[in-house]
Design an enzyme around this catalytic site. Sequence first.
Site, PDB file in Angstrom:
ATOM      1  N   LYS A  82       0.805  -1.226   0.000  1.00 59.64           N
ATOM      2  CA  LYS A  82       0.000   0.000   0.000  1.00 59.64           C
ATOM      3  C   LYS A  82       0.837   1.276   0.000  1.00 59.64           C
ATOM      4  O   LYS A  82       0.351   2.344  -0.402  1.00 59.64           O
ATOM      5  CB  LYS A  82      -0.933   0.010   1.215  1.00 59.64           C
ATOM      6  CG  LYS A  82      -2.010  -1.066   1.210  1.00 59.64           C
ATOM      7  CD  LYS A  82      -3.177  -0.685   0.346  1.00 59.64           C
ATOM      8  CE  LYS A  82      -4.347  -1.639   0.561  1.00 59.64           C
ATOM      9  NZ  LYS A  82      -5.531  -1.242  -0.219  1.00 59.64           N
ATOM     10  N   THR A 109      -8.558   9.705   4.884  1.00 66.44           N
ATOM     11  CA  THR A 109      -8.985   8.448   4.293  1.00 66.44           C
ATOM     12  C   THR A 109      -9.707   7.630   5.343  1.00 66.44           C
ATOM     13  O   THR A 109      -9.718   7.974   6.525  1.00 66.44           O
ATOM     14  CB  THR A 109      -7.796   7.646   3.724  1.00 66.44           C
ATOM     15  OG1 THR A 109      -8.304   6.634   2.836  1.00 66.44           O
ATOM     16  CG2 THR A 109      -6.978   6.983   4.826  1.00 66.44           C
ATOM     17  N   SER A 112      -8.927   0.402   7.818  1.00 61.32           N
ATOM     18  CA  SER A 112      -8.703  -0.302   9.084  1.00 61.32           C
ATOM     19  C   SER A 112      -7.278  -0.780   9.233  1.00 61.32           C
ATOM     20  O   SER A 112      -6.930  -1.350  10.261  1.00 61.32           O
ATOM     21  CB  SER A 112      -9.630  -1.527   9.162  1.00 61.32           C
ATOM     22  OG  SER A 112      -9.261  -2.467   8.160  1.00 61.32           O
ATOM     23  N   ASN A 114      -3.690  -1.358   6.405  1.00 67.31           N
ATOM     24  CA  ASN A 114      -2.481  -1.068   5.650  1.00 67.31           C
ATOM     25  C   ASN A 114      -2.521   0.275   4.927  1.00 67.31           C
ATOM     26  O   ASN A 114      -1.521   0.995   4.892  1.00 67.31           O
ATOM     27  CB  ASN A 114      -2.210  -2.191   4.655  1.00 67.31           C
ATOM     28  CG  ASN A 114      -1.813  -3.490   5.345  1.00 67.31           C
ATOM     29  OD1 ASN A 114      -1.373  -3.487   6.490  1.00 67.31           O
ATOM     30  ND2 ASN A 114      -1.981  -4.606   4.657  1.00 67.31           N
ATOM     31  N   GLY A 230     -10.112  -5.007  -2.890  1.00 65.41           N
ATOM     32  CA  GLY A 230     -10.734  -3.892  -3.602  1.00 65.41           C
ATOM     33  C   GLY A 230     -10.285  -3.784  -5.045  1.00 65.41           C
ATOM     34  O   GLY A 230     -10.913  -3.100  -5.845  1.00 65.41           O
ATOM     35  N   GLY A 231      -9.174  -4.441  -5.362  1.00 63.45           N
ATOM     36  CA  GLY A 231      -8.751  -4.541  -6.753  1.00 63.45           C
ATOM     37  C   GLY A 231      -7.728  -3.532  -7.217  1.00 63.45           C
ATOM     38  O   GLY A 231      -7.350  -3.541  -8.389  1.00 63.45           O
ATOM     39  N   ALA A 258     -16.549 -14.211  -0.273  1.00 63.29           N
ATOM     40  CA  ALA A 258     -15.479 -13.219  -0.406  1.00 63.29           C
ATOM     41  C   ALA A 258     -14.960 -13.105  -1.831  1.00 63.29           C
ATOM     42  O   ALA A 258     -14.272 -12.139  -2.165  1.00 63.29           O
ATOM     43  CB  ALA A 258     -14.325 -13.566   0.533  1.00 63.29           C
ATOM     44  N   ASP A 260     -16.041 -11.988  -4.548  1.00 67.23           N
ATOM     45  CA  ASP A 260     -16.992 -11.149  -5.285  1.00 67.23           C
ATOM     46  C   ASP A 260     -16.498 -10.809  -6.673  1.00 67.23           C
ATOM     47  O   ASP A 260     -17.290 -10.693  -7.625  1.00 67.23           O
ATOM     48  CB  ASP A 260     -17.257  -9.857  -4.515  1.00 67.23           C
ATOM     49  CG  ASP A 260     -16.016  -8.993  -4.392  1.00 67.23           C
ATOM     50  OD1 ASP A 260     -15.953  -7.952  -5.069  1.00 67.23           O
ATOM     51  OD2 ASP A 260     -15.090  -9.350  -3.649  1.00 67.23           O
TER      52      ASP A 260
END
Length: 404
Positions: A82, A109, A112, A114, A230-231, A258, A260
């Site tokens: 990240k 931002t 939770s 990274n 999140g991609g 998960a 998705d």
Amino acid sequence: MAHTVPSDLPLTRASVLAAHELIKPHIHLTPVQTNTTLSTLASTPQDPSALIGTPWEGATPAHPRISLFFKCENFQRIGAFKARGAFHALTRLIERLGIEEMRRKGVVTHSSGNHAQALALAARTFGVPAHIVMPSISTPSKIVGTQAQGAHVHFSGSTSEEREKVVESVVAQTGAVLVPPYDHEDIILGQGTMALEFTSQVEDILAQDKARGVREGKVGLDAVIAPCGGGGMLSGNAITLHGTGVRVFGAEPSFEGADDARRGVAAGARIPSVKTLTIADGLRTPLSPLTYSVISDPTYVHGLYAVTEKNIRDAMRLVLERMKCFVEPSAVVGLATVLYNEEFRRLVAREGGEGWNIGVVFSGGNTTIEAITSIFADVDAKKAGRQEGTVGKDGAREVENVAG
């Protein structure tokens, strides 16, 4: 929701190259490791018993030839990839608005883990105030890590509405600019820089020792597989490698829906929400419209695959014990796919010819001994994860997406 500053950069390899030049002074060139034991395991057919209960039950297990290369982003600053996107996004904001304006406004931002730590680090580097909205259920070590970077942490509830309300309040009070965890071009381009390094590093390894490759004459990667939450990272890698001949694949947990991205692409429509307590807690978020637009294009991402909680634990155990490499569960879903997903293994056996050199992204290593102990404890899958969520009136745990 608070508005971001739009990016003026196209999602192209050229933009990733420019991003890399900007952020190189602020990130680590993370190592690429190999492991003979794991490459041998990947090249060995699964036991037929492993296929019981799958569509391939009773079939002869696939026999692909695979040589594995691991991009270890667990050694990146703040312990995860990240940092790349955060430094790129903030650097571009400073270019567009000016350093004094950014120091006056600050950034905000919601995260939770990274991304919270990564943006806090980037902001501290440039002397920019950082406001991080974190659910009160966030892991204590990640809260402390974010605060240690000098960020102002604002606590919220776990639902998206609660988090966004706190973000709006911070923006109203400070004028801070929103830097989302993955749903922004500058974040995606920053994450894509790892693929530039990865391909080059593998070429250097094979130039020095051809025996590490799966076949004679192949001097680089055939494919890269990366975790997908999140991609942002998967999209960035896909953009970087588009048109290079290196195929890109995504890996997800299957637990409680998960996966998705896989399901949404198969159905032809993005799945907007995910509620899961998979042990791969960094992958509990759905794709955004922006990342879906990249990942759903088969010329960018060639396939998406899902693995079970057992697959993830087994892969994590191998990495910890055989590679002596400290990783979080989310980091190993790509390796789990290569080792245990029969659909993917059949693809490699069918299309790989003499075999593939496969690059596996280890996305991060931000976990704790306590979390690892619980993952490998003799309990069921729902109890093995880091059970973030809220508790309903009946005592049941309710899960909400929390961006990583």
